[in-house]
Design an enzyme around this catalytic site. Structure first.
Site, PDB file in Angstrom:
ATOM      1  N   HIS A   1       0.851  -1.302  -0.148  1.00 21.46           N
ATOM      2  CA  HIS A   1       0.029   0.025   0.024  1.00 21.46           C
ATOM      3  C   HIS A   1       1.006   1.427  -0.156  1.00 21.46           C
ATOM      4  O   HIS A   1       1.790   1.560   0.848  1.00 21.46           O
ATOM      5  CB  HIS A   1      -0.861  -0.026   1.106  1.00 21.46           C
ATOM      6  CG  HIS A   1      -1.877   1.105   1.279  1.00 21.46           C
ATOM      7  ND1 HIS A   1      -3.310   1.109   0.982  1.00 21.46           N
ATOM      8  CD2 HIS A   1      -1.713   2.365   1.343  1.00 21.46           C
ATOM      9  CE1 HIS A   1      -3.965   2.298   1.182  1.00 21.46           C
ATOM     10  NE2 HIS A   1      -2.923   2.950   1.325  1.00 21.46           N
ATOM     11  N   CYS A   2       0.799   2.009  -1.028  1.00 23.30           N
ATOM     12  CA  CYS A   2       1.565   3.346  -1.011  1.00 23.30           C
ATOM     13  C   CYS A   2       0.437   4.557  -1.326  1.00 23.30           C
ATOM     14  O   CYS A   2      -0.072   4.848  -0.131  1.00 23.30           O
ATOM     15  CB  CYS A   2       2.552   3.127  -2.022  1.00 23.30           C
ATOM     16  SG  CYS A   2       1.960   2.968  -3.734  1.00 23.30           S
ATOM     17  N   VAL A   3       0.181   4.873  -2.348  1.00 23.34           N
ATOM     18  CA  VAL A   3      -0.714   5.793  -2.528  1.00 23.34           C
ATOM     19  C   VAL A   3      -2.173   5.324  -2.388  1.00 23.34           C
ATOM     20  O   VAL A   3      -3.302   5.816  -1.899  1.00 23.34           O
ATOM     21  CB  VAL A   3      -0.709   6.426  -3.971  1.00 23.34           C
ATOM     22  CG1 VAL A   3      -1.744   7.298  -4.067  1.00 23.34           C
ATOM     23  CG2 VAL A   3       0.499   7.393  -4.009  1.00 23.34           C
TER      24      VAL A   3
END
Length: 426
Positions: free
Chosen positions: A282-284
């Site tokens: 999970h990043c953006v």
């Protein structure tokens, strides 16, 4: 005694709102013009700051909650709430880059501090398990601002041909399209009670009413090298319980938070608060089975477009020099503000591109060994799997079927359910 009917006009939820009115977090009608009124927490914080007293963390949180609730823009049928996390990049990025273009020493300080601040904010939000639009805003605004500087400062110099500008513009549009696709559903798992048929009844029968197993689990679930093992700490958090004996003979977990049986390689995202099929990271946004290909495509297009834009800019402001030489030695670049700003934006783009290139490299390695970033992190914590190049490459061996077959599986993600061979289970 007849019940007193409540006047419709007295209920703030039923009375129509004008463009500047809204219902605040306390359920009361408020106005945009009154955003600075009746804020005791802010007054208390300012008083303590003026008197050189420490501000309690709870007070800071209440101040931020109040600001985020009152930060709204006029809109039809009521003012719309603006996420406060999207504002800092819109304000700070142009200011920092223009200050950095005044002198090369200022540029070195600013361009060094920007990644540090971004990483600190990333660590802060992930530690608190908070969703934020900061990085999405930073990424999109960086693309737009770099393109704006290119049009305003580089193109007017006359060294960029129309075909080159059109190619750069097409690259920017393709990045936006790929990001739009990557922001879609990554493969969320729904609760069977809500009507989702991803979990069959035969699979649910493998759990008794207490959620325990009826049969022995897979051997791989008890070995220390299995990536999907759960420590007692994870069990306390309700992250998973091993399920065995399903008709498809695929290792599955029970998620106590989502109340569903999840297939192998699916994980619960603590930020999104939902399970994702073949979750990578999970990043953006969550990257999972359904949008992993779009994520890789967006990264690749971004790298090509960014390198091309950097080359065009350096070729314009540092004539008769190679791109690599101009990046480190460009005499007279700070003679004019236009060339200095362009050169500063080039270095900002280089830093961002280097970070994205590292992420892209890690993704390519993980795909080649058929592991997800989530599995790699768990293998590093549990000290399992085979490590190469100081941990840059982590081969768990659980799903690795060779370079070509791994890439073939990745190219068909989301097209049909992938059934693992028997050696993954036994």
């Amino acid at each position: 005694m007849k019940p007193v009917k409540k006047n419709k006009a007295e209920d703030p939820e039923l009375e129509p709102l004008c463009c500047c009115e809204y219902i605040d977090r306390n359920g009361e009608k408020n106005h945009v013009a009154a955003c600075l009124c009746d804020c005791q927490d802010l007054d208390e914080g300012c008083d303590r700051w003026i008197t050189c007293k420490s501000v309690q963390p709870e007070t800071c949180e209440r101040i931020m909650d109040t600001i985020s609730d009152r930060l709204r823009v006029p809109w039809l049928r009521g003012a719309k709430k603006v996420n406060i996390s999207i504002i800092p990049p819109l304000v700070l990025l142009p200011v920092f880059l223009r200050v950095a273009s005044w002198h090369f020493l200022l540029g070195a300080v600013v361009l060094t501090s920007l990644p540090v601040l971004a990483l600190w904010y990333y660590y802060l939000t992930h530690r608190r398990k908070e969703q934020t639009l900061f990085f999405l805003s930073l990424g999109l605004f960086s693309l737009g601002y770099m393109y704006y500087v290119f049009l305003q400062e580089v193109v007017p110099k006359g060294h960029v041909r129309p075909t080159q500008l059109a190619l750069l513009t097409c690259g920017l549009l393709l990045i936006l399209l790929a990001l739009y696709r990557a922001k879609k559903n990554p493969g969320y798992l729904r609760n069977p009670a809500s009507g989702d048929r991803s979990v069959s009844s035969s699979q649910m029968e493998c759990l008794n009413p207490k959620g325990q197993e009826k049969t022995k689990g897979f051997l791989g679930a008890e070995s220390s090298g299995g990536l999907n093992n759960r420590t007692p700490k994870d069990d306390l958090k309700g992250s998973s319980r091993t399920l065995a004996g399903s008709p498809t003979k695929v290792k599955e977990d029970w998620c106590a938070k989502c109340q569903l049986v999840r297939p192998a390689r699916a994980w619960h995202c603590r930020i999104c608060g939902i399970c994702v099929r073949r979750m990578d990271h999970h990043c953006v946004c969550c990257v999972g089975e359904s949008n992993h290909q779009a994520f890789i495509l967006a990264l690749s297009i971004f790298l090509l477009t960014s390198v091309y834009g950097i080359a065009l800019t350096l070729d314009t402001i540092c004539r008769d020099r190679s791109v690599f030489t101009a990046l480190f030695y460009c005499p007279g670049v700070y003679a004019t503000y236009s060339s200095a700003l362009s050169f500063t934006c080039v270095w900002y783009s280089v830093i961002i591109t280097a970070g994205m290139a590292y992420i892209f490299l890690i993704q390519l390695i993980n795909i080649s060994y058929n592991v997800t970033e989530r599995e790699v992190q768990q293998a590093l914590r549990q000290k399992t799997g085979r490590r190469l190049l100081c941990g840059l490459i982590v081969d768990t061996g659980q799903y690795n079927r060779g370079f070509l077959r791994n890439w073939h599986q990745f190219s068909t993600l989301g097209a049909h359910p992938f059934h693992h061979p028997a050696e993954d289970i036994v």
